[in-house]
Structure formats: structure tokens, C-alpha cells
Motif scaffolding. Structure first.
Motif, PDB file in Angstrom:
ATOM      1  N   GLY A 107       0.811  -1.210   0.000  1.00 16.49           N
ATOM      2  CA  GLY A 107       0.000   0.000   0.000  1.00 16.49           C
ATOM      3  C   GLY A 107       0.843   1.258   0.000  1.00 16.49           C
ATOM      4  N   MET A 108       1.937   1.252   0.773  1.00 18.17           N
ATOM      5  CA  MET A 108       2.852   2.392   0.761  1.00 18.17           C
ATOM      6  C   MET A 108       3.551   2.504  -0.588  1.00 18.17           C
ATOM      7  SD  MET A 108       6.067   3.261   3.259  1.00 18.17           S
ATOM      8  CE  MET A 108       7.641   3.635   2.470  1.00 18.17           C
ATOM      9  N   GLN A 109       3.905   1.368  -1.171  1.00 19.58           N
ATOM     10  CA  GLN A 109       4.532   1.385  -2.498  1.00 19.58           C
ATOM     11  C   GLN A 109       3.586   1.999  -3.532  1.00 19.58           C
ATOM     12  OE1 GLN A 109       5.564  -2.707  -3.182  1.00 19.58           O
ATOM     13  NE2 GLN A 109       7.077  -2.757  -1.543  1.00 19.58           N
ATOM     14  N   MET A 110       2.311   1.635  -3.462  1.00 20.33           N
ATOM     15  CA  MET A 110       1.330   2.191  -4.389  1.00 20.33           C
ATOM     16  C   MET A 110       1.182   3.698  -4.197  1.00 20.33           C
ATOM     17  SD  MET A 110      -0.708   1.833  -6.903  1.00 20.33           S
ATOM     18  CE  MET A 110      -0.985   0.052  -7.118  1.00 20.33           C
ATOM     19  N   MET A 111       1.206   4.152  -2.959  1.00 17.00           N
ATOM     20  CA  MET A 111       1.138   5.587  -2.696  1.00 17.00           C
ATOM     21  C   MET A 111       2.333   6.300  -3.322  1.00 17.00           C
ATOM     22  SD  MET A 111      -0.093   5.318   1.287  1.00 17.00           S
ATOM     23  CE  MET A 111      -0.344   7.067   1.635  1.00 17.00           C
ATOM     24  N   GLY A 112       3.500   5.678  -3.203  1.00 16.06           N
ATOM     25  CA  GLY A 112       4.700   6.277  -3.788  1.00 16.06           C
ATOM     26  C   GLY A 112       4.635   6.343  -5.297  1.00 16.06           C
ATOM     27  N   ILE A 113       4.186   5.275  -5.935  1.00 12.94           N
ATOM     28  CA  ILE A 113       4.066   5.249  -7.396  1.00 12.94           C
ATOM     29  C   ILE A 113       3.022   6.260  -7.864  1.00 12.94           C
ATOM     30  CG2 ILE A 113       3.224   3.827  -9.316  1.00 12.94           C
ATOM     31  CD1 ILE A 113       4.679   1.486  -8.081  1.00 12.94           C
ATOM     32  N   TYR A 114       1.908   6.343  -7.139  1.00 14.19           N
ATOM     33  CA  TYR A 114       0.858   7.308  -7.471  1.00 14.19           C
ATOM     34  C   TYR A 114       1.404   8.731  -7.461  1.00 14.19           C
ATOM     35  CZ  TYR A 114      -3.551   9.928  -6.980  1.00 14.19           C
ATOM     36  OH  TYR A 114      -4.591  10.808  -7.141  1.00 14.19           O
ATOM     37  N   ALA A 115       2.371   8.988  -6.581  1.00 15.19           N
ATOM     38  CA  ALA A 115       2.955  10.332  -6.464  1.00 15.19           C
ATOM     39  C   ALA A 115       4.174  10.523  -7.366  1.00 15.19           C
ATOM     40  CB  ALA A 115       3.342  10.588  -5.009  1.00 15.19           C
ATOM     41  N   GLY A 116       4.448   9.552  -8.245  1.00 12.94           N
ATOM     42  CA  GLY A 116       5.541   9.707  -9.198  1.00 12.94           C
ATOM     43  C   GLY A 116       6.838   9.030  -8.803  1.00 12.94           C
ATOM     44  N   GLY A 117       6.817   8.214  -7.734  1.00 13.41           N
ATOM     45  CA  GLY A 117       8.013   7.529  -7.276  1.00 13.41           C
ATOM     46  C   GLY A 117       8.279   6.239  -8.033  1.00 13.41           C
ATOM     47  N   LEU A 119      10.123   2.036  -7.646  1.00 13.25           N
ATOM     48  CA  LEU A 119      10.502   0.969  -6.739  1.00 13.25           C
ATOM     49  C   LEU A 119      11.838   0.362  -7.145  1.00 13.25           C
ATOM     50  CD1 LEU A 119       7.080  -0.937  -6.435  1.00 13.25           C
ATOM     51  CD2 LEU A 119       7.976   0.868  -4.940  1.00 13.25           C
ATOM     52  N   GLU A 120      12.516  -0.241  -6.179  1.00 12.11           N
ATOM     53  CA  GLU A 120      13.748  -0.976  -6.448  1.00 12.11           C
ATOM     54  C   GLU A 120      13.774  -2.235  -5.594  1.00 12.11           C
ATOM     55  OE1 GLU A 120      17.147   1.323  -5.370  1.00 12.11           O
ATOM     56  OE2 GLU A 120      16.493   1.652  -3.299  1.00 12.11           O
ATOM     57  N   GLU A 156      13.120   6.417  -3.901  1.00 11.58           N
ATOM     58  CA  GLU A 156      13.283   7.755  -3.360  1.00 11.58           C
ATOM     59  C   GLU A 156      11.948   8.212  -2.793  1.00 11.58           C
ATOM     60  OE1 GLU A 156      11.405   7.588  -6.827  1.00 11.58           O
ATOM     61  OE2 GLU A 156      13.592   7.443  -7.057  1.00 11.58           O
ATOM     62  N   CYS A 157      11.978   9.238  -1.971  1.00 10.05           N
ATOM     63  CA  CYS A 157      10.736   9.766  -1.408  1.00 10.05           C
ATOM     64  C   CYS A 157      10.129  10.761  -2.398  1.00 10.05           C
ATOM     65  CB  CYS A 157      11.014  10.458  -0.074  1.00 10.05           C
ATOM     66  SG  CYS A 157       9.526  11.105   0.731  1.00 10.05           S
ATOM     67  N   PRO A 158       8.887  10.565  -2.808  1.00  5.25           N
ATOM     68  CA  PRO A 158       8.237  11.513  -3.718  1.00  5.25           C
ATOM     69  C   PRO A 158       8.164  12.905  -3.092  1.00  5.25           C
ATOM     70  CG  PRO A 158       6.982   9.472  -3.573  1.00  5.25           C
ATOM     71  CD  PRO A 158       8.015   9.414  -2.498  1.00  5.25           C
ATOM     72  N   ALA A 160       5.827  14.961  -2.742  1.00  8.52           N
ATOM     73  CA  ALA A 160       4.640  15.267  -1.948  1.00  8.52           C
ATOM     74  C   ALA A 160       4.734  14.732  -0.519  1.00  8.52           C
ATOM     75  CB  ALA A 160       3.397  14.700  -2.624  1.00  8.52           C
ATOM     76  N   TYR A 161       5.754  13.923  -0.244  1.00  4.54           N
ATOM     77  CA  TYR A 161       5.874  13.266   1.059  1.00  4.54           C
ATOM     78  C   TYR A 161       7.162  13.658   1.768  1.00  4.54           C
ATOM     79  CZ  TYR A 161       2.119  10.051  -0.322  1.00  4.54           C
ATOM     80  OH  TYR A 161       0.919   9.519  -0.702  1.00  4.54           O
ATOM     81  N   GLN A 162       7.200  13.350   3.065  1.00  2.00           N
ATOM     82  CA  GLN A 162       8.419  13.439   3.842  1.00  2.00           C
ATOM     83  C   GLN A 162       8.692  12.079   4.459  1.00  2.00           C
ATOM     84  OE1 GLN A 162       6.459  16.296   6.723  1.00  2.00           O
ATOM     85  NE2 GLN A 162       7.634  15.093   8.218  1.00  2.00           N
ATOM     86  N   VAL A 163       9.953  11.766   4.656  1.00  2.00           N
ATOM     87  CA  VAL A 163      10.332  10.483   5.248  1.00  2.00           C
ATOM     88  C   VAL A 163      10.176  10.560   6.763  1.00  2.00           C
ATOM     89  CG1 VAL A 163      12.210   8.837   5.612  1.00  2.00           C
ATOM     90  CG2 VAL A 163      11.936   9.944   3.381  1.00  2.00           C
ATOM     91  N   LEU A 164       9.476   9.580   7.328  1.00  2.00           N
ATOM     92  CA  LEU A 164       9.340   9.482   8.782  1.00  2.00           C
ATOM     93  C   LEU A 164      10.402   8.572   9.384  1.00  2.00           C
ATOM     94  CD1 LEU A 164       5.465   9.112   9.245  1.00  2.00           C
ATOM     95  CD2 LEU A 164       6.853  11.161   9.634  1.00  2.00           C
ATOM     96  N   ALA A 165      10.742   7.506   8.656  1.00  2.00           N
ATOM     97  CA  ALA A 165      11.694   6.541   9.207  1.00  2.00           C
ATOM     98  C   ALA A 165      12.353   5.741   8.094  1.00  2.00           C
ATOM     99  CB  ALA A 165      10.993   5.604  10.184  1.00  2.00           C
ATOM    100  N   LYS A 166      13.562   5.285   8.383  1.00  2.00           N
ATOM    101  CA  LYS A 166      14.289   4.388   7.492  1.00  2.00           C
ATOM    102  C   LYS A 166      14.770   3.175   8.286  1.00  2.00           C
ATOM    103  CE  LYS A 166      16.005   7.842   4.179  1.00  2.00           C
ATOM    104  NZ  LYS A 166      17.201   8.360   3.467  1.00  2.00           N
ATOM    105  N   SER A 167      15.134   2.117   7.573  1.00  2.00           N
ATOM    106  CA  SER A 167      15.719   0.944   8.211  1.00  2.00           C
ATOM    107  C   SER A 167      17.224   1.167   8.381  1.00  2.00           C
ATOM    108  CB  SER A 167      15.470  -0.307   7.355  1.00  2.00           C
ATOM    109  OG  SER A 167      16.007  -0.134   6.056  1.00  2.00           O
ATOM    110  N   GLU A 168      17.888   0.219   9.030  1.00  2.00           N
ATOM    111  CA  GLU A 168      19.324   0.373   9.273  1.00  2.00           C
ATOM    112  C   GLU A 168      20.124   0.489   7.981  1.00  2.00           C
ATOM    113  OE1 GLU A 168      17.437  -2.285  10.120  1.00  2.00           O
ATOM    114  OE2 GLU A 168      18.070  -3.142  12.039  1.00  2.00           O
ATOM    115  N   ASP A 169      19.635  -0.153   6.901  1.00  2.00           N
ATOM    116  CA  ASP A 169      20.360  -0.116   5.631  1.00  2.00           C
ATOM    117  C   ASP A 169      19.924   1.030   4.729  1.00  2.00           C
ATOM    118  OD1 ASP A 169      17.871  -1.065   4.993  1.00  2.00           O
ATOM    119  OD2 ASP A 169      18.562  -2.898   4.016  1.00  2.00           O
TER     120      ASP A 169
END
Length: 210
Positions: A107-117, A119-120, A156-158, A160-169
Motif C-alpha cells: 500500500g505504501m509502495q502504491m502511494m509512492g508510485i501514485y505520487a511519481g516515485g 521501486l527498487e 526515493e521519497c516523492p 509530496a511526502y516526507q520520510v518518517l523513518a528508514k531501516s538500518e540499511d
């Protein structure tokens, strides 16, 4: 007082022995919504046809009077065209009517693609746990450790959004829309045992609490 209705998108499973395509939803996700104090309503993938006609789904959303959209996990984007079209329309509808949206994993991936982001592919994110690296202001409002069941992530973060959290990598694990009450989480809150932080954050988002 009217109860808040959460429309939940569903994964599609092919049952070859019956030659059927079935919409499916983890019962734990339904329970997560119920424990948050809301009414869960599964959204069928058959309300939008492959020619992108949105009349049926538009009528259904308005008739049911959906207040919140929750995009669930399961299925890689691109595997089930009808689900992809359904969720893209749900985001378009939620944006038009300023409805809160929570995207879980896919669902988050779809939100990112919808906003022009984009996937990898990523390694080490299937059947694993991650410590979240987040801004200091979000420490008390996001879990420290989360589950992980995905092999794709936002490149990457689209804008329209801001990053709240990332993983260790360094993979993006949570995003928040800059204007709308929309969030995306790469973990599955329904698969955690009594994670009150996820539930609290979901309720705050639905109620537009900053």
C-alpha cells in the motif's frame, strides 16, 4: 455519533483448483481496524473494469460512505492489473475528497508510485525485523522495531511526502504526506502483538491529529 468506516483494499489470490480469482484479507488486519474503534469494510477489486471505468466503484464508495482508505499488503504491483487500477482510483478518490489514507507495505509502495516515485529491489527485508531510524520528534510515535515482508522498496521519497523513518540499511520504512492525512508504513501492524504505538498513530491520523 456516526462510526468511522474504513474501506480496506484486498489482495487477489488465484485458486487454480477451482479456476477462481478471490479477493482476500488477513483477518488480523480487520481486527486491527476494529480494535482501533472503527468499522472495517473490504473493498472488492471487481468494481473497476480493465478499461479503467470507475463508475461502479465511485458509486459504491459514496453509497457505503467510506471515511478512510486503508491499502493492504500482498501482491506485487504489476501482477494483478485490476487491483492496481482499483487502488490507484482509491487514491484519486481519497485525494479529491480529502480522506485519510494508510498504506501498508504494498500500500505504501502504491502511494509512492501514485505520487511519481519508483521501486527498487532490496535484500534482507523478507521475514526480518528492523530497527527504525527516525527523526527525534517521532521517537515516541513510531515503534522502535518493526517486521518486514517485502523485496521491493521506494527508491526515493516523492516530493509530496516526507520520510518518517528508514531501516538500518537506509531503505524508506515510513512516509507522511505533506498536505493530506496520508501515511505509508512498510511493516504490517496487524502482524505485531499488541503494538499500541501503531494503533495510536493510526487513530491520530484518521482523526487528523498532528
Amino acid at each position: 455519533m456516526k462510526k468511522i468506516i474504513v474501506g480496506i483494499s484486498q489482495r487477489v489470490d488465484r485458486i487454480s483448483s477451482y479456476d477462481e480469482y478471490r479477493d482476500a484479507l488477513d483477518q488480523r488486519l480487520v481486527d486491527f481496524v476494529v480494535r482501533s474503534g472503527f468499522i472495517p469494510v473490504p473493498i472488492p477489486n471487481t468494481l473497476i473494469d480493465l478499461n479503467s471505468s470507475s463508475k461502479n466503484i465511485d458509486n459504491w464508495l459514496n453509497e457505503i460512505n467510506i471515511d478512510v482508505i486503508l491499502l493492504s499488503g500482498g501482491n506485487n504491483i504489476g501482477d494483478i492489473k485490476q487491483r492496481d487500477l482499483t487502488e490507484k482510483y482509491l487514491l484519486l478518490w481519497a485525494e479529491k475528497y480529502k480522506k485519510p489514507v494508510l498504506g501498508i507495505c504494498r500500500g505504501m509502495q502504491m502511494m509512492g508510485i501514485y505520487a511519481g516515485g519508483n521501486l527498487e529491489e532490496v535484500d534482507g527485508h523478507v521475514g526480518a525485523r528492523h530497527q527504525l531510524k527516525m527523526k527525534e520528534m517521532d521517537i515516541n510515535f513510531l515503534p522502535e522495531s518493526v517486521n518486514s515482508y517485502h523485496n521491493l522498496a521506494l527508491k526515493e521519497c516523492p516530493d509530496a511526502y516526507q520520510v518518517l523513518a528508514k531501516s538500518e540499511d537506509g531503505c524508506i520504512e515510513a512516509i507522511k504526506h505533506k498536505k493530506l492525512s496520508w501515511e505509508g508504513w512498510m511493516w504490517h501492524p496487524e502482524r505485531e502483538v499488541l503494538n499500541n504505538i501503531d494503533q495510536m498513530r493510526f487513530k491520530r491520523m484518521v482523526n487528523h491529529v498532528k
